[in-house]
Design a protein around this motif. Sequence first.
Motif, PDB file in Angstrom:
ATOM      1  N   ARG A  25      -9.911  14.747 -10.520  1.00 21.81           N
ATOM      2  CA  ARG A  25      -9.396  13.443 -10.072  1.00 21.81           C
ATOM      3  C   ARG A  25     -10.305  12.334 -10.564  1.00 21.81           C
ATOM      4  O   ARG A  25     -11.531  12.485 -10.607  1.00 21.81           O
ATOM      5  CB  ARG A  25      -9.325  13.385  -8.548  1.00 21.81           C
ATOM      6  CG  ARG A  25      -8.207  14.166  -7.930  1.00 21.81           C
ATOM      7  CD  ARG A  25      -8.042  13.806  -6.457  1.00 21.81           C
ATOM      8  NE  ARG A  25      -9.268  13.997  -5.670  1.00 21.81           N
ATOM      9  CZ  ARG A  25      -9.429  13.601  -4.418  1.00 21.81           C
ATOM     10  NH1 ARG A  25      -8.444  12.965  -3.800  1.00 21.81           N
ATOM     11  NH2 ARG A  25     -10.555  13.832  -3.780  1.00 21.81           N
ATOM     12  N   GLU A  38      -4.026   9.098 -12.745  1.00 18.50           N
ATOM     13  CA  GLU A  38      -4.110   7.943 -11.858  1.00 18.50           C
ATOM     14  C   GLU A  38      -5.504   7.805 -11.229  1.00 18.50           C
ATOM     15  O   GLU A  38      -6.201   8.797 -11.012  1.00 18.50           O
ATOM     16  CB  GLU A  38      -3.076   8.077 -10.723  1.00 18.50           C
ATOM     17  CG  GLU A  38      -1.642   7.906 -11.171  1.00 18.50           C
ATOM     18  CD  GLU A  38      -1.364   6.518 -11.702  1.00 18.50           C
ATOM     19  OE1 GLU A  38      -1.978   5.546 -11.221  1.00 18.50           O
ATOM     20  OE2 GLU A  38      -0.507   6.395 -12.604  1.00 18.50           O
ATOM     21  N   PRO A  39      -5.901   6.581 -10.904  1.00 18.84           N
ATOM     22  CA  PRO A  39      -7.154   6.375 -10.155  1.00 18.84           C
ATOM     23  C   PRO A  39      -6.942   6.748  -8.682  1.00 18.84           C
ATOM     24  O   PRO A  39      -5.859   6.537  -8.129  1.00 18.84           O
ATOM     25  CB  PRO A  39      -7.423   4.878 -10.313  1.00 18.84           C
ATOM     26  CG  PRO A  39      -6.066   4.278 -10.510  1.00 18.84           C
ATOM     27  CD  PRO A  39      -5.253   5.290 -11.268  1.00 18.84           C
ATOM     28  N   HIS A  40      -7.963   7.290  -8.072  1.00 24.59           N
ATOM     29  CA  HIS A  40      -7.832   7.803  -6.701  1.00 24.59           C
ATOM     30  C   HIS A  40      -8.862   7.178  -5.774  1.00 24.59           C
ATOM     31  O   HIS A  40      -9.936   6.727  -6.204  1.00 24.59           O
ATOM     32  CB  HIS A  40      -8.029   9.326  -6.686  1.00 24.59           C
ATOM     33  CG  HIS A  40      -6.908  10.086  -7.302  1.00 24.59           C
ATOM     34  ND1 HIS A  40      -5.956  10.748  -6.577  1.00 24.59           N
ATOM     35  CD2 HIS A  40      -6.590  10.293  -8.619  1.00 24.59           C
ATOM     36  CE1 HIS A  40      -5.106  11.339  -7.391  1.00 24.59           C
ATOM     37  NE2 HIS A  40      -5.469  11.075  -8.643  1.00 24.59           N
ATOM     38  N   VAL A  41      -8.513   7.217  -4.480  1.00 28.22           N
ATOM     39  CA  VAL A  41      -9.474   6.956  -3.419  1.00 28.22           C
ATOM     40  C   VAL A  41      -9.609   8.266  -2.641  1.00 28.22           C
ATOM     41  O   VAL A  41      -8.603   8.894  -2.296  1.00 28.22           O
ATOM     42  CB  VAL A  41      -9.029   5.796  -2.493  1.00 28.22           C
ATOM     43  CG1 VAL A  41      -7.617   5.979  -1.977  1.00 28.22           C
ATOM     44  CG2 VAL A  41     -10.008   5.633  -1.325  1.00 28.22           C
ATOM     45  N   HIS A  87       3.563   0.040  -6.559  1.00 26.46           N
ATOM     46  CA  HIS A  87       2.681   0.645  -7.557  1.00 26.46           C
ATOM     47  C   HIS A  87       3.326   0.529  -8.943  1.00 26.46           C
ATOM     48  O   HIS A  87       4.507   0.848  -9.127  1.00 26.46           O
ATOM     49  CB  HIS A  87       2.449   2.121  -7.216  1.00 26.46           C
ATOM     50  CG  HIS A  87       1.314   2.745  -7.948  1.00 26.46           C
ATOM     51  ND1 HIS A  87       1.390   3.093  -9.284  1.00 26.46           N
ATOM     52  CD2 HIS A  87       0.058   3.092  -7.541  1.00 26.46           C
ATOM     53  CE1 HIS A  87       0.251   3.627  -9.667  1.00 26.46           C
ATOM     54  NE2 HIS A  87      -0.586   3.648  -8.617  1.00 26.46           N
ATOM     55  N   THR A 117      -4.199  -2.291  -4.345  1.00 26.80           N
ATOM     56  CA  THR A 117      -4.657  -1.648  -5.586  1.00 26.80           C
ATOM     57  C   THR A 117      -3.600  -0.666  -6.076  1.00 26.80           C
ATOM     58  O   THR A 117      -2.551  -0.490  -5.443  1.00 26.80           O
ATOM     59  CB  THR A 117      -5.976  -0.888  -5.381  1.00 26.80           C
ATOM     60  OG1 THR A 117      -5.728   0.240  -4.529  1.00 26.80           O
ATOM     61  CG2 THR A 117      -7.050  -1.768  -4.759  1.00 26.80           C
ATOM     62  N   ASP A 118      -3.893  -0.014  -7.187  1.00 26.97           N
ATOM     63  CA  ASP A 118      -3.020   1.052  -7.681  1.00 26.97           C
ATOM     64  C   ASP A 118      -3.642   2.433  -7.446  1.00 26.97           C
ATOM     65  O   ASP A 118      -3.295   3.401  -8.124  1.00 26.97           O
ATOM     66  CB  ASP A 118      -2.720   0.859  -9.170  1.00 26.97           C
ATOM     67  CG  ASP A 118      -3.989   0.942 -10.025  1.00 26.97           C
ATOM     68  OD1 ASP A 118      -5.107   0.926  -9.443  1.00 26.97           O
ATOM     69  OD2 ASP A 118      -3.866   1.018 -11.260  1.00 26.97           O
ATOM     70  N   LEU A 119      -4.534   2.548  -6.464  1.00 31.10           N
ATOM     71  CA  LEU A 119      -5.182   3.820  -6.171  1.00 31.10           C
ATOM     72  C   LEU A 119      -4.220   4.767  -5.436  1.00 31.10           C
ATOM     73  O   LEU A 119      -3.299   4.341  -4.742  1.00 31.10           O
ATOM     74  CB  LEU A 119      -6.433   3.602  -5.327  1.00 31.10           C
ATOM     75  CG  LEU A 119      -7.548   2.733  -5.939  1.00 31.10           C
ATOM     76  CD1 LEU A 119      -8.749   2.701  -5.011  1.00 31.10           C
ATOM     77  CD2 LEU A 119      -7.923   3.230  -7.308  1.00 31.10           C
ATOM     78  N   LEU A 136      -5.155   0.539  -0.319  1.00 30.96           N
ATOM     79  CA  LEU A 136      -3.982   1.011  -1.061  1.00 30.96           C
ATOM     80  C   LEU A 136      -2.966  -0.104  -1.290  1.00 30.96           C
ATOM     81  O   LEU A 136      -2.331  -0.167  -2.351  1.00 30.96           O
ATOM     82  CB  LEU A 136      -3.318   2.158  -0.298  1.00 30.96           C
ATOM     83  CG  LEU A 136      -4.103   3.467  -0.215  1.00 30.96           C
ATOM     84  CD1 LEU A 136      -3.342   4.489   0.616  1.00 30.96           C
ATOM     85  CD2 LEU A 136      -4.402   4.030  -1.608  1.00 30.96           C
ATOM     86  N   VAL A 162     -11.730   9.544  -9.298  1.00 33.45           N
ATOM     87  CA  VAL A 162     -11.983   8.905  -8.002  1.00 33.45           C
ATOM     88  C   VAL A 162     -12.783   7.621  -8.209  1.00 33.45           C
ATOM     89  O   VAL A 162     -13.942   7.657  -8.611  1.00 33.45           O
ATOM     90  CB  VAL A 162     -12.728   9.867  -7.052  1.00 33.45           C
ATOM     91  CG1 VAL A 162     -13.017   9.172  -5.724  1.00 33.45           C
ATOM     92  CG2 VAL A 162     -11.900  11.128  -6.821  1.00 33.45           C
ATOM     93  N   TRP A 163     -12.139   6.511  -7.907  1.00 35.90           N
ATOM     94  CA  TRP A 163     -12.795   5.209  -8.047  1.00 35.90           C
ATOM     95  C   TRP A 163     -13.545   4.796  -6.783  1.00 35.90           C
ATOM     96  O   TRP A 163     -14.476   4.007  -6.854  1.00 35.90           O
ATOM     97  CB  TRP A 163     -11.736   4.141  -8.370  1.00 35.90           C
ATOM     98  CG  TRP A 163     -11.319   4.119  -9.809  1.00 35.90           C
ATOM     99  CD1 TRP A 163     -10.972   5.173 -10.580  1.00 35.90           C
ATOM    100  CD2 TRP A 163     -11.237   2.964 -10.641  1.00 35.90           C
ATOM    101  NE1 TRP A 163     -10.652   4.779 -11.840  1.00 35.90           N
ATOM    102  CE2 TRP A 163     -10.800   3.406 -11.918  1.00 35.90           C
ATOM    103  CE3 TRP A 163     -11.451   1.602 -10.457  1.00 35.90           C
ATOM    104  CZ2 TRP A 163     -10.593   2.540 -12.990  1.00 35.90           C
ATOM    105  CZ3 TRP A 163     -11.235   0.732 -11.513  1.00 35.90           C
ATOM    106  CH2 TRP A 163     -10.821   1.202 -12.764  1.00 35.90           C
TER     107      TRP A 163
END
Length: 313
Positions: free
Chosen positions: A223, A198-201, A182, A242-244, A239, A225-226
């Motif tokens: 959050r 940060e972007p999240h899942v 990351h 990506t940078d999620l 994960l 959340v992408w």
Amino acid sequence: MKVDEDLALPSVKLMRLFELLYSTGSVTRSAEHLGQSQPTVSIWLSQLRKLLNDPLFVRTPAGMQPTPRADALMPVVRDALACIRRLTEEAPAFVPARSTRRFRICMTDASHITLLPRLLAHVRGVAPGVRLEAARIDPDTAGAMEAGDADLAIGLVPWLESGFYQQTLFTQDWVCLVNRRHPRLAGGRLTIRRYEAEPHVGIVSGTGYQLLEATLRKRTIQRNVWLELPGFLGLPAILSTTDLVATLPRHIGETLARTSDLLVLKCPLPIPTFQVKQHWHARFHHDAGNRWLRGVCAALFMPGAASKVVGAA
């Protein structure tokens, strides 16, 4: 003698006397077998004769001989006593190595990844004829377990209370999972500010998700959340490319990290811990096969030997 006057049924002791008199032909020997005095047994015989409206056994030089009515009734008496004796027999033992039973276990998709492989490997080793079926935890789970269509439910299932037993297997806290490379978190530290940036899942299913969302609302944390997923299928691939950031219970987080080379970070949020339990319906508390399966799960998944079972209400 206590007899149901409406049905005029003989008691077990009178049927036992009938059987002994038929086989021994002696009031004295029958009394010895029953542990009673001869006068008491004579009184019982009088009651039996009155109830069945027949002398039943007549004294002769060869002993107490049955009447034709007694001859006709003897097979019925033996069958009735055999049925009553079966009531007090111990339930058949469950022998894992010889069983071909199929067990249905309701569990989350996280448990499919974290618990099911270990359970399956153990069962195949000690009970090769036993088959397992994993089912979803849903609103029908309680009814399925009550009906015997499911044997256990494993997870965070707080609505399984009345009529169910439960046993805590382990306690879950929370971690964050990211790509090991990351660009901003490879150093291993995640603050609240960085968490928000940060972007999240998001995994948007299960009771655990509700705990996470409640904490976010309470602390007014938003959050970014992408991507939302209904479960953990596909999460490692997402994960790792990506940078999620994913926030999830420790057990599933650490398992995915080991199998997919991901990085586990301490969660900066004080999300409440929860207990993963196994649940079973009170109807099957003494079922030998159900007891065996519960014991296997406890041995595999409980840290240490201590266990506590909460009784059905």
